[in-house]
Each structure stands twice: as C-alpha cells, then as structure tokens.
Design a protein around this motif. Structure first.
Motif, PDB file in Angstrom:
ATOM      1  N   LEU A  26     104.812  50.662  53.331  1.00 21.51           N
ATOM      2  CA  LEU A  26     104.627  51.325  54.310  1.00 21.51           C
ATOM      3  C   LEU A  26     103.026  51.023  54.951  1.00 21.51           C
ATOM      4  O   LEU A  26     103.122  51.384  56.267  1.00 21.51           O
ATOM      5  CB  LEU A  26     105.042  52.709  54.192  1.00 21.51           C
ATOM      6  CG  LEU A  26     106.360  52.965  53.991  1.00 21.51           C
ATOM      7  CD1 LEU A  26     106.577  54.457  53.667  1.00 21.51           C
ATOM      8  CD2 LEU A  26     107.197  52.777  55.371  1.00 21.51           C
ATOM      9  N   ASP A  27     101.948  50.893  54.329  1.00 19.40           N
ATOM     10  CA  ASP A  27     100.925  50.585  54.788  1.00 19.40           C
ATOM     11  C   ASP A  27     100.871  49.479  55.870  1.00 19.40           C
ATOM     12  O   ASP A  27      99.920  49.545  56.785  1.00 19.40           O
ATOM     13  CB  ASP A  27      99.888  50.229  53.578  1.00 19.40           C
ATOM     14  CG  ASP A  27      99.428  51.825  53.047  1.00 19.40           C
ATOM     15  OD1 ASP A  27      99.918  53.062  53.359  1.00 19.40           O
ATOM     16  OD2 ASP A  27      98.884  51.399  51.864  1.00 19.40           O
ATOM     17  N   HIS A  29     103.937  48.370  57.286  1.00 17.77           N
ATOM     18  CA  HIS A  29     105.403  48.319  57.759  1.00 17.77           C
ATOM     19  C   HIS A  29     105.414  49.789  58.247  1.00 17.77           C
ATOM     20  O   HIS A  29     106.402  50.285  57.780  1.00 17.77           O
ATOM     21  CB  HIS A  29     106.213  47.669  57.198  1.00 17.77           C
ATOM     22  CG  HIS A  29     106.032  46.376  56.652  1.00 17.77           C
ATOM     23  ND1 HIS A  29     105.465  45.921  55.565  1.00 17.77           N
ATOM     24  CD2 HIS A  29     106.720  45.116  57.247  1.00 17.77           C
ATOM     25  CE1 HIS A  29     105.355  44.607  55.559  1.00 17.77           C
ATOM     26  NE2 HIS A  29     106.288  44.158  56.364  1.00 17.77           N
ATOM     27  N   PRO A  30     104.401  50.534  59.130  1.00 21.67           N
ATOM     28  CA  PRO A  30     104.804  52.107  59.025  1.00 21.67           C
ATOM     29  C   PRO A  30     105.911  52.390  60.069  1.00 21.67           C
ATOM     30  O   PRO A  30     106.000  53.567  59.755  1.00 21.67           O
ATOM     31  CB  PRO A  30     103.612  52.269  59.966  1.00 21.67           C
ATOM     32  CG  PRO A  30     102.919  51.056  60.591  1.00 21.67           C
ATOM     33  CD  PRO A  30     103.420  49.966  59.503  1.00 21.67           C
ATOM     34  N   TYR A  31     106.636  51.573  60.391  1.00 21.07           N
ATOM     35  CA  TYR A  31     107.856  51.995  61.221  1.00 21.07           C
ATOM     36  C   TYR A  31     109.110  51.679  60.514  1.00 21.07           C
ATOM     37  O   TYR A  31     110.094  52.153  61.213  1.00 21.07           O
ATOM     38  CB  TYR A  31     107.700  51.462  62.657  1.00 21.07           C
ATOM     39  CG  TYR A  31     106.428  52.152  63.382  1.00 21.07           C
ATOM     40  CD1 TYR A  31     106.229  53.289  63.956  1.00 21.07           C
ATOM     41  CD2 TYR A  31     105.321  50.979  63.606  1.00 21.07           C
ATOM     42  CE1 TYR A  31     105.176  53.819  64.512  1.00 21.07           C
ATOM     43  CE2 TYR A  31     104.209  51.499  64.448  1.00 21.07           C
ATOM     44  CZ  TYR A  31     104.196  52.857  64.717  1.00 21.07           C
ATOM     45  OH  TYR A  31     102.938  53.191  65.196  1.00 21.07           O
ATOM     46  N   LEU A  36     111.176  54.192  55.028  1.00 13.44           N
ATOM     47  CA  LEU A  36     110.451  55.691  55.191  1.00 13.44           C
ATOM     48  C   LEU A  36     111.734  56.665  54.359  1.00 13.44           C
ATOM     49  O   LEU A  36     111.508  57.713  53.925  1.00 13.44           O
ATOM     50  CB  LEU A  36     110.543  55.993  56.985  1.00 13.44           C
ATOM     51  CG  LEU A  36     109.196  55.586  57.359  1.00 13.44           C
ATOM     52  CD1 LEU A  36     109.416  55.679  58.981  1.00 13.44           C
ATOM     53  CD2 LEU A  36     107.910  56.195  57.071  1.00 13.44           C
TER      54      LEU A  36
END
Length: 83
Positions: A26-27, A29-31, A36
């Motif tokens: 996620l660092d 690919h935060p979206y 998520l």
C-alpha cells in the motif's frame, strides 16, 4: 504450552505479518481497493484474535493489562513461556 495457546499465538503472528506485507504494498499503491480491503480484513482478524488471547491467557501488550486492583502485567506468565 497448550496447543490452543500456541495455535492462537501463531495465528496472531501470521495476521501481523500479512498486515506488514500488505502495508508495504500500500505504500506504493495507496488507492488499491483490493489491498485496502485485504488489510482491513487482516486488521480485524488480528484485533479479534488478540482480544481472544488476552481474555484467555492474559495481555500481549501493556495497554491490555488489567490495572484496576493490581499490576497483573508482571505477575502473569509471558506469552512465550510455558505455563
């Protein structure tokens, strides 16, 4: 150590490792909605198992310690010690 206690500790460790791994993804690919969602599922699983462990065997973290009547944190066996 009884097998139920060891199994629960192993499952807590596995969920923790999964959260670290997903957080690293996620660092960069935060979206990513799938990542998520997956992180949220492991987080809930981790928190539920940690709560179950604390209820059955005592706290894993200081903030889970019962401090109403005495400081039980130091009096209970450590999670990695055999009872």
């Amino acid at each position: 150590m009884d097998s139920g206690k060891k199994q629960l500790l192993d499952m807590i460790s596995e969920a923790s490792l999964a959260m670290v791994d997903i957080a690293l993804f996620l660092d960069t690919h935060p979206y990513d909605q799938e990542a998520l969602k997956c992180f949220g599922e492991y987080k809930k699983l981790y928190m539920d198992m940690e709560k179950e462990y604390s209820k059955k065997y005592g706290p894993l973290k200081r903030e889970q310690a019962d401090c109403e009547q005495r400081w039980l944190w130091a009096l209970q066996p450590w999670p990695w010690k055999e009872c």
